[in-house]
Design a protein around this motif. Structure first.
Motif, PDB file in Angstrom:
ATOM      1  N   VAL A 174       0.822  -1.219   0.000  1.00 20.06           N
ATOM      2  CA  VAL A 174       0.000   0.000   0.000  1.00 20.06           C
ATOM      3  C   VAL A 174       0.855   1.267   0.000  1.00 20.06           C
ATOM      4  N   SER A 175       2.067   1.178   0.542  1.00 19.90           N
ATOM      5  CA  SER A 175       2.920   2.371   0.617  1.00 19.90           C
ATOM      6  C   SER A 175       3.770   2.570  -0.629  1.00 19.90           C
ATOM      7  N   SER A 176       3.857   1.538  -1.474  1.00 14.51           N
ATOM      8  CA  SER A 176       4.727   1.643  -2.655  1.00 14.51           C
ATOM      9  C   SER A 176       3.965   1.539  -3.972  1.00 14.51           C
ATOM     10  N   ASN A 177       2.635   1.464  -3.896  1.00 14.24           N
ATOM     11  CA  ASN A 177       1.826   1.386  -5.115  1.00 14.24           C
ATOM     12  C   ASN A 177       0.754   2.456  -5.121  1.00 14.24           C
ATOM     13  N   ASN A 178       0.399   2.896  -6.311  1.00 16.26           N
ATOM     14  CA  ASN A 178      -0.708   3.846  -6.467  1.00 16.26           C
ATOM     15  C   ASN A 178      -2.010   3.063  -6.556  1.00 16.26           C
ATOM     16  N   LEU A 179      -2.598   2.785  -5.428  1.00 15.71           N
ATOM     17  CA  LEU A 179      -3.814   1.978  -5.404  1.00 15.71           C
ATOM     18  C   LEU A 179      -5.062   2.829  -5.588  1.00 15.71           C
ATOM     19  N   GLU A 180      -6.063   2.225  -6.223  1.00 15.90           N
ATOM     20  CA  GLU A 180      -7.376   2.872  -6.275  1.00 15.90           C
ATOM     21  C   GLU A 180      -7.974   2.870  -4.871  1.00 15.90           C
ATOM     22  N   ALA A 181      -8.893   3.799  -4.611  1.00 21.14           N
ATOM     23  CA  ALA A 181      -9.521   3.878  -3.284  1.00 21.14           C
ATOM     24  C   ALA A 181     -10.203   2.558  -2.923  1.00 21.14           C
ATOM     25  N   SER A 182     -10.852   1.927  -3.913  1.00 20.34           N
ATOM     26  CA  SER A 182     -11.543   0.657  -3.660  1.00 20.34           C
ATOM     27  C   SER A 182     -10.556  -0.446  -3.299  1.00 20.34           C
ATOM     28  N   GLU A 183      -9.376  -0.419  -3.922  1.00 25.93           N
ATOM     29  CA  GLU A 183      -8.350  -1.415  -3.602  1.00 25.93           C
ATOM     30  C   GLU A 183      -7.845  -1.215  -2.179  1.00 25.93           C
ATOM     31  N   PHE A 184      -7.638   0.031  -1.801  1.00 22.08           N
ATOM     32  CA  PHE A 184      -7.154   0.356  -0.460  1.00 22.08           C
ATOM     33  C   PHE A 184      -8.151  -0.110   0.599  1.00 22.08           C
ATOM     34  N   VAL A 185      -9.427   0.161   0.356  1.00 18.88           N
ATOM     35  CA  VAL A 185     -10.473  -0.250   1.298  1.00 18.88           C
ATOM     36  C   VAL A 185     -10.563  -1.774   1.360  1.00 18.88           C
ATOM     37  N   GLY A 186     -10.498  -2.416   0.200  1.00 13.90           N
ATOM     38  CA  GLY A 186     -10.575  -3.877   0.159  1.00 13.90           C
ATOM     39  C   GLY A 186      -9.437  -4.536   0.921  1.00 13.90           C
ATOM     40  N   LEU A 187      -8.234  -3.971   0.801  1.00 10.63           N
ATOM     41  CA  LEU A 187      -7.089  -4.522   1.516  1.00 10.63           C
ATOM     42  C   LEU A 187      -7.200  -4.279   3.020  1.00 10.63           C
ATOM     43  N   ILE A 188      -7.747  -3.140   3.407  1.00  7.06           N
ATOM     44  CA  ILE A 188      -7.981  -2.873   4.834  1.00  7.06           C
ATOM     45  C   ILE A 188      -8.915  -3.927   5.411  1.00  7.06           C
ATOM     46  N   LEU A 189     -10.012  -4.207   4.698  1.00  8.21           N
ATOM     47  CA  LEU A 189     -10.969  -5.221   5.164  1.00  8.21           C
ATOM     48  C   LEU A 189     -10.323  -6.604   5.203  1.00  8.21           C
TER      49      LEU A 189
END
Length: 347
Positions: free
Chosen positions: A88-103
């Motif tokens: 998450v700190s080294s990639n430009n993730l979409e907001a949905s990807e960021f939320v999905g990974l948090i979950l």
């Protein structure tokens, strides 16, 4: 080979590792697997009410494989957290990807982190209890060890217990009341323990103070290494982890109350004061947490030999399915309220 059935508990972190590695729509694989696939499997597989015979239980207690299956969660949980923080700190993730990974990571922190920490926290070995506390760190719930062992097991199924959901209380209300009250309770218990040992607040034996230091140090380290994005990810995935725990707490004792004796004291905790589930998939994935009635009956009992008691109130579904139902309060109340014994409903 039956002893290796608990390897299935690693299916959830496996899905999370896939999500972190592949990103895209794969980030939603863990929530889908945990709250759609597993509940469906619970409906398909039969309920197993069989208990081990004394000789079988004695044999299983001697097998270290059951302990190592718990220990294996430590590198898996922390490895996943570090891997996810790097991604998450080294990639430009979409907001949905960021939320999905948090979950995804949050679910692992709840199932393979806090749930395993709960089992290890009841062990007699100092080293095992240490590992349990370490697994609570990424969810900022290290105080759970104190409150659960010295508070919940004493006050379970009473209004004094923060982790017992009241009749007709929604899970959303419970998240707030239980989280806040458990933290306050843990501090009260810690202060009592210090006073009993005639120790000052600023003592090396003030575990609650150490928990605060360790958890702040964890967040500072994450921020220093992975930046603001990493900090946000660690913070919110940890919150998902303990919210998942509180959802389990909600269904474990919902509406069940110990009645007072003539002396005005509550009767002792019995098998009737926890909801039991014998649905095999939930039992395996949660290391037999669903046989919760027997756990409260004898807290030192290891997960692989927990029994089903006929007198325990039975859930119509497994714990994973029940967690989904709890998210829809009218449906939950419609199914569960009629199962709560009339004598336990506070007027």
């Amino acid at each position: 080979m039956k002893d290796f059935k608990y390897l299935a508990a690693f299916s959830i972190p496996l899905m999370a590792f896939l999500g972190v590695s592949l990103k895209g729509n794969w980030v939603w694989a863990t929530p889908f697997f945990a709250f759609v696939c597993i509940p469906l499997l619970e409906l398909i597989f039969p309920v197993d009410t069989k208990n081990l015979k004394p000789a079988e239980a004695s044999s299983k207690l001697k097998l270290k494989i059951f302990d190592w299956l718990l220990y294996l969660n430590i590198p898996i949980v922390f490895g996943l957290v570090i891997f996810a923080l790097v991604v998450v700190s080294s990639n430009n993730l979409e907001a949905s990807e960021f939320v999905g990974l948090i979950l995804s990571v949050g679910i692992v922190l709840g199932v393979n982190g806090i749930n395993v920490a709960h089992e290890l926290g009841h062990r007699q070995s100092t080293n095992e209890r240490f590992l349990g506390k370490a697994l609570l760190l990424p969810s900022y719930y290290m105080h759970f060890y104190i409150e659960h062992n010295f508070g919940h097991h004493l006050h379970a199924a009473t209004p004094e217990d923060p982790a017992t959901a009241r009749y007709n209380q929604s899970v959303y209300s419970f998240w707030f009341t239980s989280t806040f009250r458990q933290y306050v309770s843990a501090w009260k218990i810690q202060i009592k323990l210090l006073k009993k040992r005639k120790l000052p607040f600023l003592s090396i034996q003030n575990d609650m103070l150490w928990y605060v230091i360790f958890q702040i140090a964890y967040l500072i380290t994450v921020f220093s290494v992975f930046g603001r994005i990493g900090l946000l990810f660690a913070l919110f995935s940890g919150i998902i982890g303990f919210v998942l725990l509180e959802t389990v707490n909600y269904i474990e004792h919902y509406g069940l109350i110990r009645l007072k004796t003539k002396s005005g004291r509550y009767g002792r905790v019995k098998e009737i004061h926890s909801w039991n589930s014998n649905h095999v998939i939930g039992r395996i994935v949660l290391y037999e947490l669903t046989r919760h009635s027997d756990h409260h009956f004898k807290t030192s009992k290891k997960y692989q030999i927990l029994d089903c008691h006929d007198e325990s109130p039975q859930m119509p579904f497994g714990y994973p399915t029940s967690m989904v139902l709890a998210m829809i309060p009218p449906l939950w109340f419609g199914i569960m309220n009629k199962r709560v014994p009339e004598s336990m409903i506070l007027k």
